[in-house]
Structure formats: C-alpha cells, structure tokens
Design a protein around this motif. Structure first.
Motif, PDB file in Angstrom:
ATOM      1  N   PRO A 176       0.830  -1.196   0.000  1.00 53.64           N
ATOM      2  CA  PRO A 176       0.000   0.000   0.000  1.00 53.64           C
ATOM      3  C   PRO A 176       0.875   1.261   0.000  1.00 53.64           C
ATOM      4  O   PRO A 176       2.085   1.158   0.249  1.00 53.64           O
ATOM      5  CB  PRO A 176      -0.772  -0.136   1.318  1.00 53.64           C
ATOM      6  N   THR A 177       0.287   2.418  -0.280  1.00 51.14           N
ATOM      7  CA  THR A 177       1.056   3.657  -0.300  1.00 51.14           C
ATOM      8  C   THR A 177       1.703   3.904   1.063  1.00 51.14           C
ATOM      9  O   THR A 177       1.079   3.665   2.090  1.00 51.14           O
ATOM     10  CB  THR A 177       0.115   4.834  -0.657  1.00 51.14           C
ATOM     11  N   GLY A 178       2.941   4.365   1.042  1.00 51.53           N
ATOM     12  CA  GLY A 178       3.674   4.586   2.293  1.00 51.53           C
ATOM     13  C   GLY A 178       3.230   5.840   3.025  1.00 51.53           C
ATOM     14  O   GLY A 178       2.308   6.543   2.595  1.00 51.53           O
ATOM     15  N   GLY A 179       3.913   6.135   4.122  1.00 53.57           N
ATOM     16  CA  GLY A 179       3.511   7.261   4.955  1.00 53.57           C
ATOM     17  C   GLY A 179       3.944   8.607   4.413  1.00 53.57           C
ATOM     18  O   GLY A 179       3.205   9.582   4.493  1.00 53.57           O
ATOM     19  N   HIS A 180       5.142   8.688   3.865  1.00 53.08           N
ATOM     20  CA  HIS A 180       5.682   9.997   3.482  1.00 53.08           C
ATOM     21  C   HIS A 180       5.845  10.138   1.983  1.00 53.08           C
ATOM     22  O   HIS A 180       6.216  11.208   1.510  1.00 53.08           O
ATOM     23  CB  HIS A 180       7.031  10.232   4.153  1.00 53.08           C
ATOM     24  N   ALA A 181       5.625   9.049   1.247  1.00 50.40           N
ATOM     25  CA  ALA A 181       5.958   9.094  -0.174  1.00 50.40           C
ATOM     26  C   ALA A 181       5.213   8.032  -0.943  1.00 50.40           C
ATOM     27  O   ALA A 181       4.795   7.014  -0.383  1.00 50.40           O
ATOM     28  CB  ALA A 181       7.463   8.869  -0.339  1.00 50.40           C
ATOM     29  N   VAL A 182       5.079   8.293  -2.243  1.00 48.01           N
ATOM     30  CA  VAL A 182       4.577   7.263  -3.150  1.00 48.01           C
ATOM     31  C   VAL A 182       5.807   6.731  -3.869  1.00 48.01           C
ATOM     32  O   VAL A 182       6.659   7.512  -4.320  1.00 48.01           O
ATOM     33  CB  VAL A 182       3.578   7.859  -4.158  1.00 48.01           C
ATOM     34  N   PHE A 183       5.924   5.420  -3.947  1.00 47.76           N
ATOM     35  CA  PHE A 183       7.076   4.804  -4.593  1.00 47.76           C
ATOM     36  C   PHE A 183       6.605   4.172  -5.895  1.00 47.76           C
ATOM     37  O   PHE A 183       5.853   3.198  -5.886  1.00 47.76           O
ATOM     38  CB  PHE A 183       7.712   3.767  -3.678  1.00 47.76           C
ATOM     39  N   VAL A 184       7.041   4.745  -7.011  1.00 50.59           N
ATOM     40  CA  VAL A 184       6.595   4.273  -8.320  1.00 50.59           C
ATOM     41  C   VAL A 184       7.536   3.153  -8.767  1.00 50.59           C
ATOM     42  O   VAL A 184       8.769   3.277  -8.645  1.00 50.59           O
ATOM     43  CB  VAL A 184       6.617   5.439  -9.345  1.00 50.59           C
ATOM     44  N   ASP A 185       6.939   2.082  -9.259  1.00 51.52           N
ATOM     45  CA  ASP A 185       7.722   0.904  -9.626  1.00 51.52           C
ATOM     46  C   ASP A 185       8.335   1.068 -11.028  1.00 51.52           C
ATOM     47  O   ASP A 185       7.742   0.692 -12.035  1.00 51.52           O
ATOM     48  CB  ASP A 185       6.816  -0.337  -9.566  1.00 51.52           C
ATOM     49  N   ALA A 186       9.543   1.617 -11.061  1.00 47.33           N
ATOM     50  CA  ALA A 186      10.197   1.936 -12.338  1.00 47.33           C
ATOM     51  C   ALA A 186      10.576   0.668 -13.100  1.00 47.33           C
ATOM     52  O   ALA A 186      10.602   0.646 -14.330  1.00 47.33           O
ATOM     53  CB  ALA A 186      11.436   2.772 -12.076  1.00 47.33           C
ATOM     54  N   LYS A 187      10.863  -0.395 -12.366  1.00 43.31           N
ATOM     55  CA  LYS A 187      11.252  -1.655 -12.994  1.00 43.31           C
ATOM     56  C   LYS A 187      10.101  -2.189 -13.853  1.00 43.31           C
ATOM     57  O   LYS A 187      10.325  -2.795 -14.896  1.00 43.31           O
ATOM     58  CB  LYS A 187      11.580  -2.662 -11.892  1.00 43.31           C
ATOM     59  N   LYS A 188       8.882  -1.977 -13.393  1.00 44.98           N
ATOM     60  CA  LYS A 188       7.713  -2.435 -14.149  1.00 44.98           C
ATOM     61  C   LYS A 188       7.448  -1.517 -15.344  1.00 44.98           C
ATOM     62  O   LYS A 188       7.094  -1.996 -16.424  1.00 44.98           O
ATOM     63  CB  LYS A 188       6.465  -2.444 -13.258  1.00 44.98           C
TER      64      LYS A 188
ATOM     65  N   LEU B  58       9.621   0.575 -16.956  1.00 45.14           N
ATOM     66  CA  LEU B  58      10.694   0.565 -17.963  1.00 45.14           C
ATOM     67  C   LEU B  58      11.355  -0.813 -18.023  1.00 45.14           C
ATOM     68  O   LEU B  58      12.586  -0.924 -18.079  1.00 45.14           O
ATOM     69  CB  LEU B  58      11.716   1.669 -17.651  1.00 45.14           C
ATOM     70  N   LYS B  59      10.520  -1.850 -18.015  1.00 48.66           N
ATOM     71  CA  LYS B  59      11.075  -3.217 -17.962  1.00 48.66           C
ATOM     72  C   LYS B  59      11.863  -3.559 -19.219  1.00 48.66           C
ATOM     73  O   LYS B  59      12.692  -4.464 -19.208  1.00 48.66           O
ATOM     74  CB  LYS B  59       9.994  -4.255 -17.680  1.00 48.66           C
ATOM     75  N   HIS B  60      11.633  -2.790 -20.294  1.00 51.20           N
ATOM     76  CA  HIS B  60      12.353  -3.060 -21.541  1.00 51.20           C
ATOM     77  C   HIS B  60      13.782  -2.472 -21.525  1.00 51.20           C
ATOM     78  O   HIS B  60      14.561  -2.754 -22.412  1.00 51.20           O
ATOM     79  CB  HIS B  60      11.554  -2.501 -22.729  1.00 51.20           C
ATOM     80  N   LEU B  61      14.110  -1.678 -20.485  1.00 48.37           N
ATOM     81  CA  LEU B  61      15.486  -1.140 -20.396  1.00 48.37           C
ATOM     82  C   LEU B  61      16.343  -2.082 -19.552  1.00 48.37           C
ATOM     83  O   LEU B  61      15.872  -2.606 -18.543  1.00 48.37           O
ATOM     84  CB  LEU B  61      15.499   0.221 -19.690  1.00 48.37           C
ATOM     85  N   PRO B  62      17.629  -2.279 -19.921  1.00 52.39           N
ATOM     86  CA  PRO B  62      18.479  -3.111 -19.057  1.00 52.39           C
ATOM     87  C   PRO B  62      18.741  -2.418 -17.721  1.00 52.39           C
ATOM     88  O   PRO B  62      18.801  -1.183 -17.675  1.00 52.39           O
ATOM     89  CB  PRO B  62      19.785  -3.237 -19.856  1.00 52.39           C
ATOM     90  N   LYS B  63      18.881  -3.211 -16.643  1.00 48.20           N
ATOM     91  CA  LYS B  63      19.060  -2.622 -15.318  1.00 48.20           C
ATOM     92  C   LYS B  63      20.353  -1.808 -15.228  1.00 48.20           C
ATOM     93  O   LYS B  63      20.465  -0.876 -14.442  1.00 48.20           O
ATOM     94  CB  LYS B  63      19.006  -3.691 -14.230  1.00 48.20           C
ATOM     95  N   GLU B  64      21.307  -2.136 -16.100  1.00 44.48           N
ATOM     96  CA  GLU B  64      22.583  -1.402 -16.132  1.00 44.48           C
ATOM     97  C   GLU B  64      22.386   0.043 -16.590  1.00 44.48           C
ATOM     98  O   GLU B  64      23.297   0.857 -16.520  1.00 44.48           O
ATOM     99  CB  GLU B  64      23.582  -2.091 -17.069  1.00 44.48           C
ATOM    100  N   GLN B  65      21.181   0.352 -17.109  1.00 43.79           N
ATOM    101  CA  GLN B  65      20.923   1.731 -17.570  1.00 43.79           C
ATOM    102  C   GLN B  65      20.044   2.504 -16.581  1.00 43.79           C
ATOM    103  O   GLN B  65      19.512   3.538 -16.913  1.00 43.79           O
ATOM    104  CB  GLN B  65      20.310   1.708 -18.977  1.00 43.79           C
ATOM    105  N   TYR B  66      19.937   1.999 -15.371  1.00 37.30           N
ATOM    106  CA  TYR B  66      19.315   2.730 -14.264  1.00 37.30           C
ATOM    107  C   TYR B  66      17.868   3.148 -14.547  1.00 37.30           C
ATOM    108  O   TYR B  66      17.557   4.320 -14.770  1.00 37.30           O
ATOM    109  CB  TYR B  66      20.188   3.938 -13.868  1.00 37.30           C
ATOM    110  N   GLN B  67      16.983   2.153 -14.467  1.00 37.77           N
ATOM    111  CA  GLN B  67      15.564   2.379 -14.798  1.00 37.77           C
ATOM    112  C   GLN B  67      14.906   3.476 -13.946  1.00 37.77           C
ATOM    113  O   GLN B  67      14.198   4.336 -14.484  1.00 37.77           O
ATOM    114  CB  GLN B  67      14.777   1.064 -14.609  1.00 37.77           C
TER     115      GLN B  67
END
Ligand code: F0G
Length: 458
Positions: free
Chosen positions: A340-352, A354-363
């Motif tokens: 669920p949404t956290g207390g101080h921030a919303v955390f957007v799942d960048a891995k989901k 920009l899943k087409h980018l390699p992790k070495e390129q800092y999603q």
C-alpha cells in the motif's frame, strides 16, 4: 450528505512557484549531468525530492523561533525540548544534533567498531553509510513481502524474526553492537512496522543481550499506521502508541526534519546513563555542547513544538491522507506503485514501467529524469544508484526494487499539485515504450555516490 474531508489548517504565507518550458528543462537537466540533486530549486516546479526539512512550520513554531534562547549552555529552549522528549518518548537522556545522520555519527562512534554487524530493516542510506564507513556491515532482515510491490501487506517494514535470529545466532554478542528498527521504513517504501513486531524484535534482542534502537525519523507516521491498521490500537491516542513503541527500545536517533516538522535538527535519545556519557563526548566533539548540539536555540524550540504538532491525530490524518491521495490518483491511471502507499511518499515501480530497459541503464533514474522533463517535477531514485557498489567487490549492487520516490513535504502542497504530478506520470506511462535508452555513469564518488554522480545518455 456526509461532509467531505478538509485540512485542519489554513495557509498564511505563500511561496510563488515558477513554471518552465520542456526546452528549458532539457538544457537544465543536461547541465546538471542528469543528476536531479544538481538542479537549482528555481528550475523545479513541484519538488518531491524529499520530505526532509521541506515542510511548512506552523505559526506556533514560528513564534517559538522568536522565543529561542541562544545561550551557549543551559538554554531554556533546550529544556523545552528535553521536557517534550521525556514526556512524549519516555527517554531520560538525549543530546541534540544538527540532523539525523549527525545523531547516527555520534551514536555509532560510541557503539560500532570494525568487523561488527548491525541487523535491521533496510537501513537508510546514511545509516548504512555510517556503518560501512566504520568497516562494519548492515544486515537487512526486512520481511520478504516488502520486495513484492503488488502485495497489500499492512506492515511491510516488519523485521523477519527468523532472519534476525540467524544473525544473532551466527555472530558473537560482542560483534553485534545494536539492532536498528527504522520506523517507518523509508527504503522499503515508507512502510510501517507493527507494534507486535517491535515488541517481538525487542524481546528477541533482549534474549541475545543486543540493544535495540529506533531510526525514528518518521515515528509518528508509524504510530498513525499502528492506530489505523493494527488490531487493538484503534482507540489508543497517537501519543499513547508512541510511548508504547519507545518502551520497547533502548534509544533512538532522530532526524527531526521529518516528523518534528522543522527545517533542520535532530537528536539522539537513550535510556542508559553510561551510554549517554559516552555519546556526550562525541556530541561535544562533532556537534557542539550538550545543550545545543549543532543547532541554534531557536531550532530547539521549534523542534519541541513540532514534536507536539507532529503527533496530533488530525495533522497525521491530513498528511498521510494526502500521500494516499496521490497514490490513488496514480493507481487510477494504471501507474504501478508500491502497495500500500507509504507514509511519506509514493514509490513508483520503475522496474515495471521501464522493464524493456536493461538494469545497467538505471531504470528508476531514467524515470526520474523523464518526470522532470515532462512537468518540472523532481522525485528521487531509490534503486541501483542509491544501492551503490559492494564495498568489497566494487560491483554495482542491484536491489530487488527500482523505485522512483515521490516524497511529499508536510503541509506544503495542495491536492491540485498532486493531480498535476499524477497526470505527468500518466503521460509518461502512456508513452513508456518510446523510452528506449537510459543512462550511464561518467563520474562517481567512492561512497554515497547518488548525491554527486554524473551521468550521460546511453
Ligand atoms: N534515517 C532515515 C529513515 C531517513 O529517512 C533519513 C533521511 C535519515 C535517517 C538521515 O537524516 O537527513 O536528517 O541526516 N532521509 C532524507 C530522505 C534525506 O530524503 O529520505 P538527516
């Protein structure tokens, strides 16, 4: 009709915000070497880089600024703060420090030596930095559920007792100076720790004679979640919950820039007199005399008042409600976020996203840059850049989660700002397939690289 929700405050002072064009932002972010920390604040429209020191103080806090006593020793403002800390947290000893990491520095100087291990729930980066700088190891014992962003678990900040016990069993007592419970757990998404978990961790550590400390930056937000989510606490006041939380620990480091709603300040509180004497020496050495600890008297007074306001239910309801509102808007647009949404921030799942980018390129960093380009909104990467390199192998550490954190400053933005941010992210989400390249590092510092790293487009 049921009356709608409205904030328990009105606005007395406003700070104008400047708009910019996409073209200007493209130049500015390039000049900033694609590191959002390098932007000037005037180049940002909505700043969600951090909720730390960026909140709006109340008129009561501003009056305390005027009442601040600037005496070097024995300042009345110090005693005001001491009374609140004794009363609210039940901690007999404390030293002020200029912010949270300074409290960590003072405490760890007294407690941590080379070769030690420090278990906890996803230690914050400065905490981990201070541990690793002393050639000790931070061991993450957070429950596995925390790394599944889709799982709706009420207390994703909890410590896994099996993981903790295996650390406590496999090292001698002398090698484990303390266990740290971060409330709420910033790194895993602003997720709370349940009272039950705090109680159990405390009992287990007591069995192994290991002291337990809170990293207490967002302790009041954690208490709010206990009240609304944990069975048996519905009728308790926030302050009763806070008091019970602290009753299970030996001390705490505090970044007052969060839940004490001040622009600068922190403290270290503890029960043990001997430890207090030891930390006092490091406080004087690094921060300042014991009754000001690197702060002006006025800062101590504003902090005392902020601790009272930050533990009021109506304030917390509005604060956490706004964060939840942004989370709900994003969900409406289909943007994947930590649930669920956290207390101080919303955390957007960048891995989901920009899943087409390699992790070495800092999603997550790529998504943060896109958000800035889209609407002048500044968030922060909580991913591979932040996770830094393994101190031994110097290889990149790829964390399970690649998140873009949108931290909401307290009492600062309106829900119209939240709507704007949500639409920016929705637009990016719609065109995500067109983002075909990320970034590579051209320069980085040996420790805590994310603050100063320089990048270029791949
Ligand atoms: N502990 C936690 C959980 C934090 O979130 C922070 C800071 C600190 C300690 C260090 O405190 O900044 O006063 O020295 N977090 C900020 C953030 C910087 O953006 O989350 P500090």
């Amino acid at each position: 009709m049921e009356l709608p929700y409205a904030e328990p405050y009105k606005i007395k002072v406003v700070e104008p915000l400047g708009r910019s064009t996409r073209q200007e932002r493209e130049q500015w972010i390039k000049d900033a070497k694609y590191n959002l920390f390098n932007l000037r604040s005037e180049q940002v429209f909505i700043d969600l880089l951090t909720d730390s020191g960026t909140g709006a103080m109340s008129h009561h806090q501003w009056s305390e600024i005027m009442l601040g006593d600037e005496s070097y020793a024995g300042s009345a403002s110090y005693f005001k703060l001491k009374d609140v800390i004794t009363d609210l947290l039940g901690m007999p000893h404390f030293v002020p420090t200029h912010q949270g990491r300074a409290a960590e520095n003072v405490l760890f100087s007294a407690m941590i030596s080379e070769g030690d291990v420090v278990p906890g729930n996803s230690h914050f980066d400065t905490t981990k930095g201070h541990i690793e700088f002393r050639r000790a190891t931070a061991i993450d014992c957070t429950i596995d559920e925390a790394s599944d962003t889709t799982l709706d678990h009420p207390f994703k900040g909890n410590i896994d007792l099996n993981k903790l016990e295996s650390v406590l069993k496999s090292h001698s007592r002398q090698k484990i100076p303390l266990c740290i419970i971060t409330v709420t757990c910033n790194t895993s998404g602003g997720q709370p720790v349940s009272m039950e978990n705090i109680r159990e961790v405390s009992a287990m550590c007591r069995k192994y004679e290991v002291p337990v400390f809170f990293d207490a930056a967002r302790f009041a937000e954690n208490a709010y979640f206990i009240k609304i989510r944990e069975k048996g606490y519905e009728e308790h006041s926030i302050r009763d919950i806070v008091r019970e939380m602290y009753s299970y620990v030996d001390g705490a480091t505090m970044s007052s820039k969060k839940d004490a709603i001040v622009n600068i300040g922190g403290f270290l509180a503890c029960r043990d007199k001997k430890l207090f004497e030891k930390v006092s020496m490091f406080c004087i050495l690094y921060e300042g005399y014991l009754t000001y600890g690197g702060l002006a008297g006025r800062d101590l007074a504003a902090m005392a008042q902020g601790l009272k306001e930050g533990t009021e239910f109506s304030y917390l309801e509005s604060r956490i409600g706004q964060v939840a509102y942004l989370g709900a808007q994003l969900k409406k647009y289909g943007v994947p976020c930590q649930e669920p949404t956290g207390g101080h921030a919303v955390f957007v799942d960048a891995k989901k996203i920009l899943k087409h980018l390699p992790k070495e390129q800092y999603q997550a960093q790529t998504l943060a840059i896109e958000l800035y380009l889209e609407g002048g909104v500044r968030g922060v990467e909580i991913g591979t850049l932040l996770a830094d390199r393994d101190p031994k192998t110097r290889e990149n550490r790829y964390p399970q989660l690649e998140l873009l954190r949108l931290a909401i400053p307290r009492r600062t933005y309106t829900n119209n700002h939240m709507d704007y941010v949500a639409v920016c992210l929705s637009n990016i989400y719609q065109r995500r397939e067109q983002i075909t390249a990320g970034y590579r590092i051209v320069r980085e510092a040996p420790i805590m690289r994310h603050f100063t790293v320089e990048l270029e487009k791949v």
